[in-house]
Design an enzyme around this catalytic site. Structure first.
Site, PDB file in Angstrom:
ATOM      1  N   HIS A 160      -5.941  -9.544   0.963  1.00 41.93           N
ATOM      2  CA  HIS A 160      -5.663 -10.352   2.150  1.00 41.93           C
ATOM      3  C   HIS A 160      -6.630 -10.059   3.294  1.00 41.93           C
ATOM      4  O   HIS A 160      -7.268 -10.952   3.836  1.00 41.93           O
ATOM      5  CB  HIS A 160      -4.230 -10.077   2.635  1.00 41.93           C
ATOM      6  CG  HIS A 160      -3.166 -10.364   1.626  1.00 41.93           C
ATOM      7  ND1 HIS A 160      -2.685 -11.631   1.368  1.00 41.93           N
ATOM      8  CD2 HIS A 160      -2.488  -9.534   0.793  1.00 41.93           C
ATOM      9  CE1 HIS A 160      -1.743 -11.569   0.444  1.00 41.93           C
ATOM     10  NE2 HIS A 160      -1.610 -10.315   0.067  1.00 41.93           N
TER      11      HIS A 160
HETATM   12  O1  RIB Z   1       0.676  -9.507   4.108  1.00 46.53           O
HETATM   13  C1  RIB Z   1      -0.531  -8.811   3.905  1.00 46.53           C
HETATM   14  C2  RIB Z   1      -0.800  -7.863   5.035  1.00 46.53           C
HETATM   15  O2  RIB Z   1       0.203  -6.860   5.097  1.00 46.53           O
HETATM   16  C3  RIB Z   1      -2.128  -7.094   4.862  1.00 46.53           C
HETATM   17  O3  RIB Z   1      -2.681  -6.810   6.109  1.00 46.53           O
HETATM   18  C4  RIB Z   1      -1.700  -5.823   4.184  1.00 46.53           C
HETATM   19  O4  RIB Z   1      -2.589  -4.727   4.462  1.00 46.53           O
HETATM   20  C5  RIB Z   1      -0.373  -5.574   4.853  1.00 46.53           C
HETATM   21  O5  RIB Z   1      -0.634  -4.941   6.102  1.00 46.53           O
END
Ligand code: RIB
Ligand code: CA
Length: 315
Positions: free
Chosen positions: A239
């Site tokens: 992500h």
């Molecule tokens: O939903 C994904 C996010 O939540 C990313 O930033 C991951 O590192 C967690 O922090």
């Protein structure tokens, strides 16, 4: 001319890859790192960020420790996803070289924005507590920044923590609500980051003779089989790296502007990102959401960078 960037982060396996990408691209000049609770308590995410800066041999970068708790809800962490202590891999114990600077990360964000007035990109890839506190210190923060890019939210796709909420927004919904209301963010949420995975055959081809090579593969595969099945992913969604890639390559993401709010009132809407698509409120657009991405360009940029790093330092 590289873009000065401050990254607010909760490392975190995908955070580690996002930091690697940011540090290894000439398009960006990482002028600071700040840490926040999220994937683990802030003591752990700070230790992890320090270890990463030493692992990547970038101890010259200023690191500032941030918020321990969300603004209004209970702390929730994700070691079950990111591993014990909040990260996987073979990281060194941090040394005094990466001791956090004096003061709170919120103040560091404001001071850095003032130092780079009009030029700084603030990339928030964890819960938004530090950014909300920075806004409370300096309400003109949005005018001081060139851009605020957030990895978070789920506009038109299901959440990954509740049916409506993505993890970073759910972890501190009040902070997310204030930042979305007041800071004109570019939101890179699950609508695009769910597809931010890398090809399994490329991951399998990565050399694993070194702690760096092995750690990168662990970060690329941090979701368990059950989690991959739960989210119907082929391989792990990285992500945070997509949010950074969208700053490196400004043509990578296609965004739409809306009047947006974030739910804070109940368990059902906590952290939900709500976009007024049909302009049924009297709200003006207050930010933009990434709805499309050139994933071929993302994967090319990511794999080319990691291949170079592993070739140079992964032996
Ligand atoms: O939903 C994904 C996010 O939540 C990313 O930033 C991951 O590192 C967690 O922090
Ligand atoms: Ca993160």
């Amino acid at each position: 001319m590289s873009r000065p960037i401050l990254i607010d982060t909760d490392p975190g396996c995908d955070d580690a890859l996002a930091l690697l990408l940011a540090l290894e691209r000439d398009e960006l000049d990482v002028v600071g790192i700040s840490t926040v609770h999220g994937n683990a308590p802030v003591t752990d995410t700070t230790r992890n960020a320090r270890s990463l800066l030493e692992f990547f041999d970038r101890t010259e970068i200023s690191l500032s420790k941030g918020a321990t708790l969300p603004l209004t809800v209970e702390l929730e962490t994700a070691e079950h996803i990111h591993g014990e202590g909040g990260i996987r891999g073979e990281l060194p114990e941090p040394t005094s070289e990466t001791a956090p600077i004096e003061g709170h990360a919120a103040q560091f964000i404001v001071e850095t924005a003032r130092e780079y007035e009009g030029e700084l990109t603030l990339a928030a890839i964890g819960p938004l507590t530090n950014v909300a506190l920075a806004l409370a210190i300096e309400p003109d923060l949005p005018d001081l920044l060139d851009e605020l890019v957030i990895m978070g939210g789920a506009a038109f796709t299901p959440g990954n923590v509740t049916p409506l909420a993505e993890a970073n927004f759910h972890s501190d919904p009040e902070a997310a609500a204030r930042v979305v209301r007041d800071a004109e963010p570019t939101i890179v949420g699950l609508d695009v980051t769910n597809a931010a995975n890398l090809p399994a055959d490329w991951i399998d081809s990565l050399p694993q003779e070194s702690p760096l090579g092995r750690s990168i593969v662990e970060w690329l595969t941090y979701y368990s089989g059950d989690q991959l099945e739960q989210y119907d992913f082929e391989t792990t969604a990285i992500h945070d790296a997509l949010a950074i890639a969208g700053i490196v390559d400004e043509g990578l993401l296609e965004t739409e502007s809306y009047h947006m709010t974030v739910g804070t009132d109940s368990d059902i809407d906590q952290g939900a990102l709500v976009c007024d698509v049909n302009d049924v409120t009297d709200g003006e657009p207050n930010g933009s959401v990434a709805l499309e991405a050139d994933f071929e360009r993302y994967r090319e940029l990511f794999t080319e960078t990691v291949d170079r790093v592993v070739a140079e330092r992964g032996n």
